[in-house]
Design a protein around this motif. Structure first.
Motif, PDB file in Angstrom:
ATOM      1  N   ASP B 179      -0.261   3.712   7.831  1.00  0.00           N
ATOM      2  CA  ASP B 179      -0.006   5.000   7.082  1.00  0.00           C
ATOM      3  C   ASP B 179      -1.061   5.975   7.190  1.00  0.00           C
ATOM      4  N   TRP B 180      -1.461   6.575   8.470  1.00  0.00           N
ATOM      5  CA  TRP B 180      -2.339   7.659   8.671  1.00  0.00           C
ATOM      6  C   TRP B 180      -1.911   8.333  10.010  1.00  0.00           C
ATOM      7  N   SER B 181      -2.028   9.456  10.120  1.00  0.00           N
ATOM      8  CA  SER B 181      -1.455  10.198  11.341  1.00  0.00           C
ATOM      9  C   SER B 181      -2.626  10.730  12.329  1.00  0.00           C
ATOM     10  N   LEU B 182      -2.552  10.264  13.456  1.00  0.00           N
ATOM     11  CA  LEU B 182      -3.568  10.950  14.549  1.00  0.00           C
ATOM     12  C   LEU B 182      -3.232  12.506  14.745  1.00  0.00           C
ATOM     13  N   ASP B 183      -2.066  12.766  14.843  1.00  0.00           N
ATOM     14  CA  ASP B 183      -1.658  14.132  15.041  1.00  0.00           C
ATOM     15  C   ASP B 183      -2.165  14.985  13.907  1.00  0.00           C
ATOM     16  N   PHE B 184      -2.163  14.522  12.629  1.00  0.00           N
ATOM     17  CA  PHE B 184      -2.741  15.385  11.456  1.00  0.00           C
ATOM     18  C   PHE B 184      -4.353  15.548  11.409  1.00  0.00           C
ATOM     19  N   TRP B 227      -8.187  -3.791   4.923  1.00  0.00           N
ATOM     20  CA  TRP B 227      -6.916  -4.446   4.795  1.00  0.00           C
ATOM     21  C   TRP B 227      -5.949  -3.528   3.992  1.00  0.00           C
ATOM     22  N   THR B 228      -4.868  -4.102   3.931  1.00  0.00           N
ATOM     23  CA  THR B 228      -3.876  -3.480   3.308  1.00  0.00           C
ATOM     24  C   THR B 228      -2.636  -4.579   3.155  1.00  0.00           C
ATOM     25  N   MET B 229      -1.243  -4.219   2.545  1.00  0.00           N
ATOM     26  CA  MET B 229      -0.213  -5.286   2.870  1.00  0.00           C
ATOM     27  C   MET B 229       0.936  -4.377   3.413  1.00  0.00           C
ATOM     28  N   THR B 230       1.798  -5.212   4.029  1.00  0.00           N
ATOM     29  CA  THR B 230       3.138  -4.507   4.625  1.00  0.00           C
ATOM     30  C   THR B 230       4.251  -5.475   4.457  1.00  0.00           C
ATOM     31  N   VAL B 231       5.325  -4.723   4.326  1.00  0.00           N
ATOM     32  CA  VAL B 231       6.503  -5.452   4.028  1.00  0.00           C
ATOM     33  C   VAL B 231       7.224  -5.630   5.542  1.00  0.00           C
ATOM     34  N   TYR B 317      -3.564   3.665  -4.006  1.00  0.00           N
ATOM     35  CA  TYR B 317      -3.770   4.127  -2.679  1.00  0.00           C
ATOM     36  C   TYR B 317      -3.302   3.249  -1.553  1.00  0.00           C
ATOM     37  N   LYS B 318      -3.213   2.042  -1.542  1.00  0.00           N
ATOM     38  CA  LYS B 318      -2.894   1.082  -0.593  1.00  0.00           C
ATOM     39  C   LYS B 318      -1.304   0.823  -0.871  1.00  0.00           C
TER      40      LYS B 318
END
Lengths: 318, 354
Positions: B179-184, B227-231, B317-318
Motif C-alpha cells: 500500500d504505497w505508490s512509487l508514482d506518488f 511487516w504487515t498483514m494481507t487478506v 496505520y497497517k
C-alpha cells in the motif's frame, strides 16, 4: 563478491612519473575482478613495515569499468606518513599488499549539468578518475590543475589528452594568468565545483565561491575524514574482569569480540542503540547518533561500536 | 531451497499460492520477542542469519517463476510501476551488475554470467533467458538495464540518489507493495516518503536511520525486517488497485481467517552502489497464512501476543483494524501460554505435521 573483506593486491607495475611520484598498478592477488572502483573513490591501503602497519588512503585514478586493476599515484614527501615513504622505498612489482573495498566520499554529482574540477598538487589523483568517466560519458567538464614547476611535466603527461582537447590546463606557480574568481564567475548555472588539494587552497576556492554566491553543497571537496579510529586506550570489563587494549584502528566492540565476548550489537554504526553499555569509570569520546547532549554529558552510558575514550582507561559494566 | 514446486502459484484470482514445508521453516518471521514497536532494526546483511531466507544477497525461492510472472502481469496493466529518473542511469547499470553477479555466484545452477570485456552473456535458466549485451550500452538490452534485471528478481526495488546530505527516491520497480505508490513518492527525500508512518518520527527513528544510510558503504550491505498483514496471498496491494483488494478486508470470518489472512514480511536490504554512489533498496515480500504459522509453535504463540498487544496507532496505520479481533481470537485458541525462546528462528527443523 559483495562483502567487504580485505582484498590481497599484487603490484603488477610501478612507473616513475618524476622523482617524487610513483604510479602503482594493483591487481587481485587471487585472480578475478576487483570491486568496482568509482570515480572519486579511494582505497585504504595497509602496508606492513616490520611490526607496524601503515594505513593510507589513495584515490583510484582509473575508469570504474576497468575491474582488472586499480591505479594509484603515491607522492614521497619529507613529512610523509610512513606508508607512502615505505611504498617508495621498498615495494616492488610482485609484492602483495592489502586494502579494504573502495570507499567513495567524493562522488560525482548526479544532477550537475557541467563539472568544474580544480586541484593542486597530488590533489590531481581523484580528478583523473572524474575526467576518465566524464569524457567517456561525453559530459561537459573543465579541469584546472595548479602545481609547482617540478611537477609540471608529470602532470602535463597525465592530462595530455584533456590538455590537447582544450578541456584541461596546468597552471604552474606563481601562475599570474590563472584568475580563479573569473573562472568561477563565468560558470553557467548547474555547474558543480569539485576541489582537491591542500587545506589552504580549498579554503581559498571555497571563500571565492561563497563570495560569488555558489550554493551550499557546491563546491565539494575530497576528504578522507572518516570518524573511525583514534588514539589507542585500555578498556576494562567490571563483570568479566578483562583488561584489553583497544588499538587505534579497532573499536571497543571488536576488542571485546577478539577476547571471546559477544556483547549485544546490531548496526555497528552508532545508530541502533543495541550496544548501549554503562560506563563505571573514565570518560567516553561519544561518536554515536543515539545519545542526546544531556546523556553525553551525564557520562553514564556509551555505544561501544563507535565511541572511544577521552581517558587512558575505561571501566565498563560488562 | 529448491525453486521447484511453486511455479503454478497465482497471487490473484483463485489464489493458488501456498508454502511448502521447506518454505515455512525458512520463513523470515519478523518478531524476536513477544511484542513489537518501531526501532532502527538495521543489521549487517552478512551471509548468515536466523533462517535460510537471510543467507544470500538476494533470496530466490520456490515462488520465483510465479512471482516473475506476476510482475510481468502488473507491468502489462500499469507500466508506471517501473520508473527511473534520467540522472540515475549509472545506478541502473550498478543494479544490473550487482544482481547478475550475486545471482550467478549464489545460484550457479540457475544463473550464469560470462564476461568478455564489456560483452556480457547472461543466462537465466528458470525463465529461459540467454542474452548477450554490451555493459554500459542500453540499446543492447530489450528494456532499460534496471527494468530488465528487476523483472527477473523477486521483490520490489527502489533506487536512491544521495545528494545534499539526504537521499531521494529517484527510481523503482514496485509491483509487490504494501500500500504505497512509487508514482506518488518518486523524487521525494527520506523524511518526505516516510511522512505517513506514525509514532516512529517522535522516536527519532528516521533521523538516526538517515544518518546511518548516508554512511552506508559499498560491500557492506545492511538489512531489516518490516511487516504487515494481507487478506489473501496478494502481492500487488497497491494504492492504485485499492478498489480491487480493499474490499477483501471485509471478507475475513472466524471460519476462514486461518486460510485467508497472511502475515506479510518484507526482508529489506540496502546496498551502496559504486558508480552512482546511490543506494539500492530491496523490498523482498514473503507471505505466510495463519494456518501455516500454526505449524511452528513458537511463532503462533508469539504472533498472538504481538497482535493482541499492538499499539493502536500501528493497528490503524497497517490497516488491520477490521479483522484484527478475529485474528487474535483465532490465534488465542492456539496459544498455550508457554514461554517463547529468544530470537526469530523457528527452534525446530521442520513444521509440525498437518
Amino acid at each position: 563478491m559483495t562483502r567487504a573483506e580485505d582484498i590481497p593486491l599484487r603490484v603488477v607495475a610501478v612507473e616513475t612519473l618524476n622523482d617524487t611520484l610513483l604510479r602503482f598498478t594493483l591487481a587481485r592477488a587471487d585472480g578475478g575482478e576487483l570491486p568496482t572502483g568509482a570515480a572519486g573513490a579511494h582505497i585504504m591501503l595497509a602496508v606492513q613495515d616490520g611490526h607496524r602497519t601503515h594505513r593510507n588512503a589513495y584515490s583510484l585514478t582509473g575508469h570504474p569499468d576497468d575491474r582488472r586493476c586499480y591505479r594509484i599515484i603515491v607522492r614521497r614527501v619529507a613529512e610523509s606518513r610512513g606508508g607512502s615513504a615505505y611504498l617508495h622505498a621498498h615495494v616492488r612489482v610482485g609484492d602483495v599488499l592489502h586494502a579494504g573495498w573502495p570507499v567513495n566520499l567524493f562522488p560525482l554529482a548526479s544532477l550537475a549539468r557541467r563539472h568544474l574540477l580544480v586541484a593542486r598538487g597530488i590533489g590531481l589523483t581523484p580528478m583523473l578518475s572524474f575526467a576518465a568517466v566524464l569524457s567517456a560519458r561525453g559530459a561537459p567538464f573543465e579541469l584546472h590543475q595548479m602545481c609547482r614547476a617540478a611537477d609540471e611535466a608529470a602532470f602535463h603527461a597525465l592530462l595530455a589528452p584533456y590538455v590537447d582537447a582544450g578541456i584541461a590546463q596546468v597552471h604552474v606557480d606563481p601562475a599570474p594568468a590563472f584568475d580563479l574568481p573569473a573562472l568561477l564567475a563565468r560558470q553557467p548555472l548547474g555547474t558543480h565545483l569539485y576541489m582537491c588539494g591542500p587545506r589552504r587552497m580549498m579554503d581559498d576556492v571555497t571563500a571565492c565561491a561563497r563570495a560569488l554566491g555558489w550554493p551550499r553543497h557546491s563546491p565539494h571537496q575530497e576528504s578522507f575524514g572518516d570518524h573511525s579510529g583514534g588514539a589507542p586506550f585500555v578498556v576494562r570489563t567490571a563483570r568479566t574482569g578483562l583488561t584489553l587494549p583497544v588499538a587505534a584502528d579497532q573499536t571497543i566492540l571488536e576488542a571485546l569480540e577478539d577476547a571471546g565476548l559477544s556483547p549485544a550489537c546490531l548496526c555497528r554504526g552508532g545508530v541502533c542503540g543495541e550496544c548501549r553499555t554503562t560506563v563505571l569509570e573514565g570518560v567516553p569520546d561519544h561518536r554515536d547518533d543515539v545519545l542526546d547532549a544531556s546523556e553525553r554529558i551525564g557520562n553514564r552510558d556509551m555505544m561501544i561500536c563507535v565511541s572511544r575514550a577521552r581517558t587512558p582507561e575505561l571501566l565498563i559494566d560488562l | 531451497m529448491t525453486i521447484a514446486g511453486g511455479a503454478d502459484d497465482t497471487f490473484r484470482g483463485k489464489f493458488s499460492f501456498r508454502n511448502s514445508d521447506a518454505a515455512i521453516i525458512r520463513f523470515p518471521f519478523p518478531f524476536h520477542e513477544d511484542r513489537y514497536m518501531y526501532a532502527v532494526n538495521l543489521e549487517p546483511h552478512t551471509h548468515a542469519g536466523p533462517t535460510d531466507a537471510f543467507v544470500r544477497d538476494f533470496d530466490v525461492d520456490e515462488h520465483y517463476v510465479a512471482e516473475c510472472r506476476e510482475r510481468a502481469l502488473v507491468l502489462e496493466q500499469d507500466p508506471s510501476r517501473c520508473r527511473v529518473l534520467a540522472h540515475m542511469m549509472d545506478a541502473e547499470w550498478d543494479t544490473l551488475e550487482l544482481l547478475m553477479e550475486s545471482l550467478a555466484r549464489d545460484y550457479p545452477a540457475l544463473f550464469a554470467l560470462d564476461k568478455d570485456g564489456a560483452r556480457w552473456r547472461w543466462r537465466n535458466r528458470p525463465l529461459g533467458i540467454d542474452a548477450t549485451f554490451t555493459f554500459g550500452d542500453p540499446s543492447t538490452l530489450p528494456q532499460p538495464p534496471f527494468e530488465y534485471i528487476t523483472r527477473q528478481v523477486q521483490g520490489d526495488f527502489t533506487l536512491q540518489d544521495q545528494r545534499d546530505d539526504n537521499i531521494y527516491i529517484d527510481g523503482g520497480m514496485v509491483t509487490t507493495q504494501a500500500d504505497w505508490s512509487l508514482d506518488f513518492d518518486l523524487g521525494m527525500a527520506f523524511h518526505e516518503w516516510h511522512g505517513p508512518v506514525p509514532v516512529a518520527h517522535d522516536l527519532g527513528v528516521f533521523d538516526r536511520a538517515l544518518k546511518y544510510l548516508l554512511r552506508l558503504q559499498y560491500g557492506r550491505p545492511v538489512r531489516r525486517l518490516n511487516w504487515t498483514m494481507t487478506v489473501n496471498p496478494r502481492l500487488d496491494t497497491s494504492p492504485e488497485n485499492y478498489p480491487i483488494w480493499g474490499p477483501d478486508r471485509a471478507t475475513v470470518t472466524a471460519g476462514n481467517v486461518g486460510e485467508r489472512l497472511h502475515l506479510r514480511v518484507e526482508l529489506q536490504t540496502l546496498f551502496r552502489l559504486p558508480r552512482s554512489n546511490g543506494i539500492l533498496f530491496g523490498i523482498r515480500c514473503y507471505l505466510i497464512s495463519l494456518n501455516e504459522i500454526l505449524r511452528v509453535p513458537k511463532w503462533r504463540r508469539r504472533l498472538h501476543r504481538v497482535l493482541r498487544d499492538l499499539h493502536p496507532e500501528l493497528v490503524t496505520y497497517k490497516g488491520l483494524s477490521r479483522y484484527l479481533p478475529t485474528a487474535v481470537a483465532f490465534l488465542a485458541a492456539h496459544d498455550d501460554g508457554a514461554l517463547t525462546g529468544p530470537g526469530i528462528q523457528p527452534d525446530q527443523a521442520a513444521p509440525d505435521p498437518l
